[in-house]
Design an enzyme around this catalytic site. Structure first.
Site, PDB file in Angstrom:
ATOM      1  N   ASP A   1     -46.294  13.815 -63.557  1.00 52.08           N
ATOM      2  CA  ASP A   1     -46.065  13.333 -64.921  1.00 52.08           C
ATOM      3  C   ASP A   1     -44.860  14.039 -65.540  1.00 52.08           C
ATOM      4  OD1 ASP A   1     -47.682  15.720 -64.868  1.00 52.08           O
ATOM      5  OD2 ASP A   1     -47.979  15.511 -67.017  1.00 52.08           O
ATOM      6  N   GLU A   2     -44.343  13.447 -66.614  1.00 50.65           N
ATOM      7  CA  GLU A   2     -43.294  14.048 -67.439  1.00 50.65           C
ATOM      8  C   GLU A   2     -42.176  14.676 -66.604  1.00 50.65           C
ATOM      9  OE1 GLU A   2     -45.406  16.626 -70.179  1.00 50.65           O
ATOM     10  OE2 GLU A   2     -45.826  14.933 -71.505  1.00 50.65           O
ATOM     11  N   VAL A   3     -41.537  13.863 -65.787  1.00 52.00           N
ATOM     12  CA  VAL A   3     -40.414  14.349 -64.968  1.00 52.00           C
ATOM     13  C   VAL A   3     -39.161  14.308 -65.842  1.00 52.00           C
ATOM     14  CG1 VAL A   3     -39.210  14.154 -62.769  1.00 52.00           C
ATOM     15  CG2 VAL A   3     -41.581  13.398 -62.954  1.00 52.00           C
TER      16      VAL A   3
END
Length: 430
Positions: free
Chosen positions: A140-142
């Protein structure tokens, strides 16, 4: 699966506290623990640099799994494989693996060493969880994906976008897991998948389960589920090759859900919330999942289990002593949040004798009239004595649950910020 996500990036509890908490989680309806170790895992060899000084030992990790099994909680380890890798990329040794050189948030997926490192990390974690049937790969949230020069060059050469870069990397990670650990199933967060077109998702052969995790107050789940459902052959079967899978629920199926207690938003952030303080809201979440809604029966079960007389959800308060592990910390943190700052600022700013006859100017020059100082002295000394006694007790309770680094950080952020002002006033007064 009703999983409680223990995110250990800061405020990792001692195993002795988990020994008390696991039976409570089971009683409240959890049947699994999602453990995001970060630097608390006992990495060995080349990876030893990633360990916190307070990392769990191999025996601790084994003990956690034994406790979970004892209380019928399935353990799902979580290894971040793309974003949220500050605990890795903060080290100079791995700085060359950053997507953007300045930021330690995300891996550069184009450097061969990235996948090699991930294989090594995954292998060590999976080997210590041989009884687990699931592995969570985060993903997530790259942040800053596509902003590095390698990504820009790759997109230019391959006429691709950040979505194709993302899927290519995730597919490599999942391919390694599928090849090396037959039968181990993968979970991942869904937020990055939401940004990718259905066509691009259909074009990839991935076998995983996307966990829908919308942010509080954001009803992104229905849209995301509908999008992902479009690439799942059947809502009732496990994900198949050729699809990105999610447990799209049939009408009689139980939900797979995760109730999260963040300890920090990322490796560099301040602590969010101590686990004992979050237990009442966690209990409500779990019981609401079990019963399909927050009913009076749900509320009564939570109160009985936690040993409270009543609760006011709108005010986020519970009345009663509480009889759950860490209840003392719950109440003492309430005292800090509700009274510490207020009482000290009142003594410093609202006491006329302090403002008029004991200002920073007077204190710096040690110049004051004893007559005026005595008018506030006894009150200030009593306030200081009371809070110091309270804080010693709080610290003792925190040390039973947490390692020294967590205790120091929490005290610094929540207590010393205000108490040091009172300590300074008392020192100058004396």
């Amino acid at each position: 699966m009703r999983l409680v996500h223990l995110d250990l990036k800061g405020a990792a509890p001692r195993v002795s506290y988990l020994e008390e908490v696991f039976p409570l989680l089971s009683q409240l309806g959890a049947n699994g623990i999602l453990i995001e170790y970060e630097d608390m895992f006992p990495f060995k060899g080349e990876l030893e640099i990633l360990k916190s000084p307070y990392a769990y030992s191999e025996e601790d990790v084994e003990r956690i799994q034994q406790l979970a099994e004892l209380h019928k909680l399935e353990v799902v380890p979580l290894v971040q494989t793309f974003g949220h890798v500050e605990f890795i990329l903060k080290h100079e040794k791995y700085q060359h693996l950053r997507e953007v050189e300045r930021f330690p948030n995300s891996f550069n997926p184009h450097v061969p060493d990235t996948l090699a490192l991930l294989k090594s990390i995954l292998s060590q974690v999976i080997e210590k969880h041989r009884h687990s049937t699931w592995i969570h790969i985060g993903a997530d949230e790259v942040f800053h994906l596509g902003e590095g020069m390698d990504s820009k060059n790759w997109m230019s050469r391959n006429k691709g976008d950040t979505g194709t870069i993302y899927l290519k990397h995730i597919k490599e990670v999942l391919g390694f897991i599928a090849t090396q650990y037959w039968g181990l199933r993968a979970l991942m967060w869904d937020d990055m998948l939401r940004k990718i077109s259905v066509g691009a998702l259909r074009g990839e052969s991935m076998e995983t389960v996307a966990v829908v995790a919308p942010k509080p107050g954001v009803s992104a789940a229905p849209t995301c589920m509908a999008t992902l459902a479009g690439v799942v052959p059947s809502a009732r079967q496990e994900p198949m090759p050729g699809s990105v899978g999610t447990r799209v629920l049939g009408e009689h199926e139980e939900p797979q859900a995760s109730s999260c207690r963040w300890h920090g938003y990322d490796h560099y952030s301040v602590l969010c919330e101590l686990l004992p303080v979050g237990i009442p809201s966690l209990a409500i979440c779990l019981q609401t999942l079990v019963n399909g809604g927050f009913t009076e029966e749900t509320k009564r079960k939570v109160l009985d289990t936690l040993g409270f007389q009543s609760m006011q959800l709108e005010q986020s308060t519970c009345e009663g002593r509480g009889a759950f592990p860490g209840a003392e910390i719950y109440h003492m943190v309430e005292q800090v949040n509700g009274h510490l700052k207020e009482s000290i600022l009142k003594a410093l700013e609202e006491e006329s004798a302090v403002k008029g006859w004991f200002s920073p100017y007077h204190r710096k020059r040690q110049f004051g009239n004893p007559r005026n100082m005595e008018s506030f002295g006894s009150k200030v000394l009593k306030l200081h004595e009371d809070w110091e006694s309270f804080v010693r007790n709080l610290r003792a309770h925190l040390e039973r649950v947490y390692f020294p680094d967590t205790v120091e950080e929490w005290m610094e952020e929540n207590v010393n910020l205000y108490l040091d002002q009172l300590r300074g006033l008392v020192r100058d007064y004396r």
